[in-house]
Enzyme design. Structure first.
Site, PDB file in Angstrom:
ATOM      1  CE  LYS A 206      41.705  35.947  78.738  1.00  0.00           C
ATOM      2  NZ  LYS A 206      41.538  36.310  80.141  1.00  0.00           N
ATOM      3  CD  GLU A 212      49.054  48.428  72.096  1.00  0.00           C
ATOM      4  OE1 GLU A 212      48.062  47.686  71.869  1.00  0.00           O
ATOM      5  OE2 GLU A 212      49.048  49.303  72.981  1.00  0.00           O
ATOM      6  N   GLY A 272      45.486  37.940  81.728  1.00  0.00           N
ATOM      7  CA  GLY A 272      46.736  38.216  81.005  1.00  0.00           C
ATOM      8  C   GLY A 272      47.945  38.288  81.918  1.00  0.00           C
ATOM      9  NE  ARG A 273      45.990  42.247  86.482  1.00  0.00           N
ATOM     10  CZ  ARG A 273      44.904  42.507  85.770  1.00  0.00           C
ATOM     11  NH1 ARG A 273      44.973  42.606  84.461  1.00  0.00           N
ATOM     12  NH2 ARG A 273      43.739  42.675  86.364  1.00  0.00           N
ATOM     13  CD  GLU A 358      46.606  45.431  83.084  1.00  0.00           C
ATOM     14  OE1 GLU A 358      47.079  46.271  82.300  1.00  0.00           O
ATOM     15  OE2 GLU A 358      46.542  44.215  82.808  1.00  0.00           O
ATOM     16  CG  HIS A 390      75.647  54.576  91.700  1.00  0.00           C
ATOM     17  ND1 HIS A 390      76.691  55.192  92.353  1.00  0.00           N
ATOM     18  CD2 HIS A 390      75.766  53.250  91.951  1.00  0.00           C
ATOM     19  CE1 HIS A 390      77.436  54.263  92.940  1.00  0.00           C
ATOM     20  NE2 HIS A 390      76.887  53.075  92.721  1.00  0.00           N
ATOM     21  CE  LYS A 514      43.901  46.737  75.592  1.00  0.00           C
ATOM     22  NZ  LYS A 514      43.436  45.363  75.681  1.00  0.00           N
TER      23      LYS A 514
HETATM   24  O1  F6P Z   1      46.976  46.010  79.199  1.00  0.00           O
HETATM   25  C1  F6P Z   1      45.662  45.563  79.050  1.00  0.00           C
HETATM   26  C2  F6P Z   1      45.644  44.129  78.637  1.00  0.00           C
HETATM   27  O2  F6P Z   1      44.318  43.746  78.464  1.00  0.00           O
HETATM   28  C3  F6P Z   1      46.363  43.232  79.617  1.00  0.00           C
HETATM   29  O3  F6P Z   1      45.613  42.876  80.691  1.00  0.00           O
HETATM   30  C4  F6P Z   1      46.783  42.123  78.745  1.00  0.00           C
HETATM   31  O4  F6P Z   1      47.783  41.371  79.335  1.00  0.00           O
HETATM   32  C5  F6P Z   1      47.237  42.892  77.526  1.00  0.00           C
HETATM   33  O5  F6P Z   1      46.306  43.947  77.403  1.00  0.00           O
HETATM   34  C6  F6P Z   1      47.329  42.108  76.261  1.00  0.00           C
HETATM   35  O6  F6P Z   1      46.104  41.535  75.900  1.00  0.00           O
HETATM   36  P1  F6P Z   1      46.035  40.375  74.840  1.00  0.00           P
HETATM   37  O7  F6P Z   1      46.780  39.203  75.398  1.00  0.00           O
HETATM   38  O8  F6P Z   1      44.583  40.087  74.653  1.00  0.00           O
HETATM   39  O9  F6P Z   1      46.684  40.859  73.575  1.00  0.00           O
END
Ligand code: F6P
Length: 552
Positions: A206, A212, A272-273, A358, A390, A514
């Site tokens: 987003k 990452e 995002g979620r 979250e 299990h 972050k």
């Molecule tokens: O985990 C934090 C977060 O901001 C989530 O809400 C989101 O889905 C994820 O990082 C990834 O964010 P982006 O889509 O901006 O890379």
């Protein structure tokens, strides 16, 4: 001003009631032969039996009153109407608009958004057709065979969970892989055996700034450039033909080197979620195809409509959300298990962990006032059955924690089955029925004695039962049913947030993590002044890291 739910009359009434309430599922069922019927609810393709929970009609009525006194339905309507319910980021949360048919107009800031949503969908469907037909292909002219989705959190969990869940519906000539972790072994293991000529990367973010995702995207970019150079492909062509982006940030996408024509957009009002039904689902559209993805959206939409219109007594997201409030705040359950009896749904607990924790892991209400007198999100965990049986089921059966559990199963396997596989599936589902029954009703000392268990072992081999569970059963795990399930849990989560008065659409806690990770880099790379600014534990850990780091 947000409502403190503990100040409502309904909360006080529920608290008083909980003081003397003693759940007794054996008794509840013995006294009322209609209990299962009374507490079974229906979504279009899902049957939900909550009768094996600690509840009765009086509790339900008090919970409905709590919902009224905390304005749950007004908050729901505000969300559906595009009001800025995400107050800390001053924006709407309009994921429900993403799956509505074109004829249902949604507006945001007085502007209709339905046409933008459907135009993007059509672009993605056209792109998919191009990839399937081979008209859109790699730089050497070969058709794509592998899609690699690079994203994390909401830009990974929804699509990767749904890809696994709907694997029997995927286009056989396209495999999809998901890279999320910044651990270099994730990207390395996903790329090591694929053909660069037939690989398409989708960078999903987003913000297009997530550490990452951007790190992995740069690794992928280098990889494709190097690999395709051997086939005489220029850097520019390699990126142009092998990368697309999904984002709300065109500028960063352009800076990365992906042209705006290769970007599928979405909007800041999609959290995002909550984004799997937006362009974030591109990998799903590519692998499931238009028809199946549309089924998935329709499944979600049917639950959105149900949540918006069903009366309280039939409104299953409302009921399940309130039931979670009852467990969390009045019976002091702190966890909730999600137990899919479907290997295909094995990533569903992880998906729900982000969705629920979250969203609702918050310590202040929407107006910033601190939450002191009640707890918010339950801790969500789980594992596919029968593996979980299990591992941790012993604690569910004979431990001392109260753990409400959602069991999810499908009457029919998703695969074409031989007769012997059908019998295996029956055996599988016998565990689903057996576990929910045994958790609820256990085994009494007398029953154990009748089985000839020696007296010395009776207490160890007695099961008190009285462990609550919800049984969620559908005919088959289809795209439509998965859509219904996702929307169901989204709205359950929303109901809880509304009672608690919190904003489920921001995640400031994650943002801090972050930032600190970024700030620590100089210290990790040997800057002693930077290291000295940290606490002694962090200093010692980083020193250990530096001492043991192998130089290549
Ligand atoms: O985990 C934090 C977060 O901001 C989530 O809400 C989101 O889905 C994820 O990082 C990834 O964010 P982006 O889509 O901006 O890379």
């Amino acid at each position: 001003m947000s409502i403190d739910p503990t100040r409502t009359d309904a909360w006080k009434e529920l608290s008083d009631y909980a003081q003397t309430y003693r759940a007794n599922l054996r008794n509840d069922f013995a006294c009322d032969p209609q209990r299962a019927r009374t507490f079974t609810y229906h979504l279009p393709h899902i049957n939900i039996d909550i009768s094996k929970n600690f509840l009765n009609q009086k509790i339900m009525q008090m919970l409905f009153t709590l919902a009224d006194q905390t304005h749950v339905k007004d908050k729901r309507d505000a969300m559906f109407h595009g009001e800025h319910v995400n107050v800390s980021e001053n924006r709407a949360a309009l994921h429900v608009a993403l799956r509505a048919p074109k004829s249902e107009e949604y507006t945001y800031n007085s502007r209709t958004i339905s046409s933008d949503i459907h135009a993007t969908l059509e672009d993605m469907y056209a792109f998919t057709e191009g990839v399937h037909s081979g008209k859109i292909h790699g730089a050497t002219g070969k058709p794509f065979e592998t899609i690699v989705n690079i994203g994390i959190g909401g830009s990974d969990l929804g699509p990767s969970m749904a890809y696994t869940a709907l694997h029997p519906y995927t286009y056989p000539r396209l495999e999809c892989r998901y890279i999320s972790n910044i651990d270099p072994s994730d990207v390395a293991s996903k790329l090591h055996d694929i053909d660069p000529r037939t690989t398409l990367f989708i960078v999903v973010s987003k913000t297009f700034t997530t550490m990452e995702t951007m790190t992995n995207a740069h690794v992928a970019k280098k990889w494709i450039i190097n690999k395709l150079a051997r086939y005489g492909v220029s850097e520019e062509d390699a990126i142009h033909s092998h990368f697309v982006a999904v984002s709300t940030n065109d500028e960063e996408v352009r800076n990365f080197g992906i042209s705006p024509h290769k970007m599928f957009g979405f909007w800041n009002w999609v959290g995002g979620r909550y984004s799997v039904s937006s362009a974030v689902g591109l990998s799903l559209i590519l692998t499931l195809g238009r028809e199946n993805f549309q089924e998935f959206l329709d499944g979600m939409h049917s639950v959105d409509t149900h949540f918006l219109n069903a009366p309280d007594e039939e409104n299953i997201p409302l009921i399940m959300g309130l039931l979670n409030v009852w467990y969390t705040n009045f019976l002091e359950a702190s966890t909730h298990a999600i137990l899919p009896y479907s290997q295909l749904l094995s990533r569903f607990p992880a998906y729900l962990q982000q969705l629920i924790m979250e969203s609702n892991g918050k310590h202040v209400r929407s107006d910033g006032t601190p939450i002191i007198e009640y707890t918010t999100s339950e801790i969500v965990w789980g594992e596919a059955g029968t593996n979980g049986q299990h591992a941790f089921f012993q604690l569910l059966h004979q431990g001392t924690h109260l753990v409400p559990a959602d069991f999810i199963a499908f009457v029919n396997p998703s695969l074409e089955c031989t007769e012997s596989q059908r019998i295996q599936h029956d055996l599988f589902l016998s565990n689903f029925f057996a576990q929910t029954r045994t958790l609820a009703f256990g085994k009494t000392a007398d029953e154990a004695r009748q089985e000839g268990i020696p007296e010395a072992l009776i207490s160890a081999r007695t099961f008190s039962g009285n462990h609550p569970s919800t049984s969620i059963l559908a005919s088959e795990l289809t795209p439509r049913v998965l859509g219904e399930l996702i929307a169901l849990y989204e709205h359950i989560t929303f109901v809880q947030s509304a009672v608690w008065g919190i904003n489920p659409f921001d995640q400031w806690g994650v943002e801090l993590g972050k930032q600190v990770a970024k700030d620590l880099m100089p210290a990790m790379q040997g800057d002693t002044t930077a290291l000295s600014r940290y606490d002694s534990s962090t200093q010692e850990l980083i020193t250990y890291y530096q001492q043991h780091k192998k130089t290549s």
